[in-house]
Design a protein around this motif. Sequence first.
Motif, PDB file in Angstrom:
ATOM      1  N   ARG A 160      -1.514   4.916 -12.161  1.00 29.22           N
ATOM      2  CA  ARG A 160      -1.123   3.958 -11.111  1.00 29.22           C
ATOM      3  C   ARG A 160      -1.409   2.537 -11.576  1.00 29.22           C
ATOM      4  O   ARG A 160      -0.588   1.643 -11.397  1.00 29.22           O
ATOM      5  N   TYR A 181      -5.373   7.591 -11.227  1.00 24.07           N
ATOM      6  CA  TYR A 181      -5.670   6.170 -11.042  1.00 24.07           C
ATOM      7  C   TYR A 181      -5.230   5.343 -12.242  1.00 24.07           C
ATOM      8  O   TYR A 181      -4.628   4.297 -12.087  1.00 24.07           O
ATOM      9  N   ARG A 231       0.841  -1.217   0.000  1.00 16.96           N
ATOM     10  CA  ARG A 231       0.000   0.000   0.000  1.00 16.96           C
ATOM     11  C   ARG A 231       0.868   1.256   0.000  1.00 16.96           C
ATOM     12  O   ARG A 231       0.432   2.304  -0.464  1.00 16.96           O
ATOM     13  N   GLU A 232       2.087   1.159   0.509  1.00 21.74           N
ATOM     14  CA  GLU A 232       2.959   2.332   0.554  1.00 21.74           C
ATOM     15  C   GLU A 232       3.268   2.831  -0.856  1.00 21.74           C
ATOM     16  O   GLU A 232       3.357   4.036  -1.089  1.00 21.74           O
ATOM     17  N   ILE A 261       1.345   2.518  -3.517  1.00 26.08           N
ATOM     18  CA  ILE A 261       0.130   3.141  -4.052  1.00 26.08           C
ATOM     19  C   ILE A 261      -0.060   4.526  -3.436  1.00 26.08           C
ATOM     20  O   ILE A 261      -0.354   5.498  -4.146  1.00 26.08           O
ATOM     21  N   GLU A 262       0.123   4.617  -2.132  1.00 23.55           N
ATOM     22  CA  GLU A 262      -0.034   5.903  -1.455  1.00 23.55           C
ATOM     23  C   GLU A 262       1.016   6.909  -1.921  1.00 23.55           C
ATOM     24  O   GLU A 262       0.717   8.092  -2.112  1.00 23.55           O
ATOM     25  N   ALA A 263       2.255   6.455  -2.109  1.00 25.06           N
ATOM     26  CA  ALA A 263       3.314   7.350  -2.567  1.00 25.06           C
ATOM     27  C   ALA A 263       3.021   7.876  -3.964  1.00 25.06           C
ATOM     28  O   ALA A 263       3.218   9.065  -4.246  1.00 25.06           O
ATOM     29  N   SER A 264       2.528   7.008  -4.833  1.00 21.13           N
ATOM     30  CA  SER A 264       2.214   7.470  -6.186  1.00 21.13           C
ATOM     31  C   SER A 264       1.031   8.428  -6.171  1.00 21.13           C
ATOM     32  O   SER A 264       0.990   9.384  -6.954  1.00 21.13           O
ATOM     33  N   ALA A 265       0.069   8.191  -5.287  1.00 18.96           N
ATOM     34  CA  ALA A 265      -1.068   9.111  -5.182  1.00 18.96           C
ATOM     35  C   ALA A 265      -0.606  10.476  -4.659  1.00 18.96           C
ATOM     36  O   ALA A 265      -1.075  11.515  -5.135  1.00 18.96           O
ATOM     37  N   MET A 266       0.325  10.471  -3.708  1.00 20.25           N
ATOM     38  CA  MET A 266       0.829  11.740  -3.183  1.00 20.25           C
ATOM     39  C   MET A 266       1.672  12.475  -4.222  1.00 20.25           C
ATOM     40  O   MET A 266       1.747  13.709  -4.200  1.00 20.25           O
TER      41      MET A 266
END
Length: 144
Positions: A51, A48, A35-36, A38-43
Motif C-alpha cells: 500500500r 502495508y 481513506r476509501e 486505503i481501505e479498498a486495498s486492505a480489503m
Amino acid sequence: LGPGSAFWTLVTVETLQWTPFAFLLFYMAYQAIPREIIEASAMDGARYRHRLWYIELPLMAPTIVVALLIRFIDGFRVFDNVYVLTGSGPGGSTASLSIYIYEAFFKQGAIGKAVAASVVLFIASFVVLYGLNTIAARRKGAAR
C-alpha cells in the motif's frame, strides 16, 4: 576539529531547520489521501508495504517533488547559516556560491566577478528547474 566538521555542522543545521517543514508537507499530503482507497486495498489483501509503495507514495509524489524543488532552490541560495556560523569556514571549506558572490562584491569590490557569478547561479538554477519542468510535463502527458 578540522574543516570537515564545519561542513557537517552546516549540514546538520540546514537539516534541522528545514526537515519539519518537509514533514509537515508530507503529513498533509498523506492526510489528503482518500481513506476509501486505503481501505479498498486492505480489503483486497494488500500488505502495508505494498500500500505504501504502490498507492500512498504515488499519490504523494507531487507533494514530494514540490518539497524537493523548494529544498533544491533553497540549497542554491544558502547564505545566512554559512555566513553566521562559519563565515565561509576554515580555508573556505563551507563557502557556497552565494558567499563567493558576497565576498567578491562587498569585500573585494570585484563587481564584474560578482555579477558573472550571479548570472552563472541564475543560469544553473534555471537549467535544472527547466529540466525538471520538462520531465514533469512529459510525465503528465504520458499519464493521459
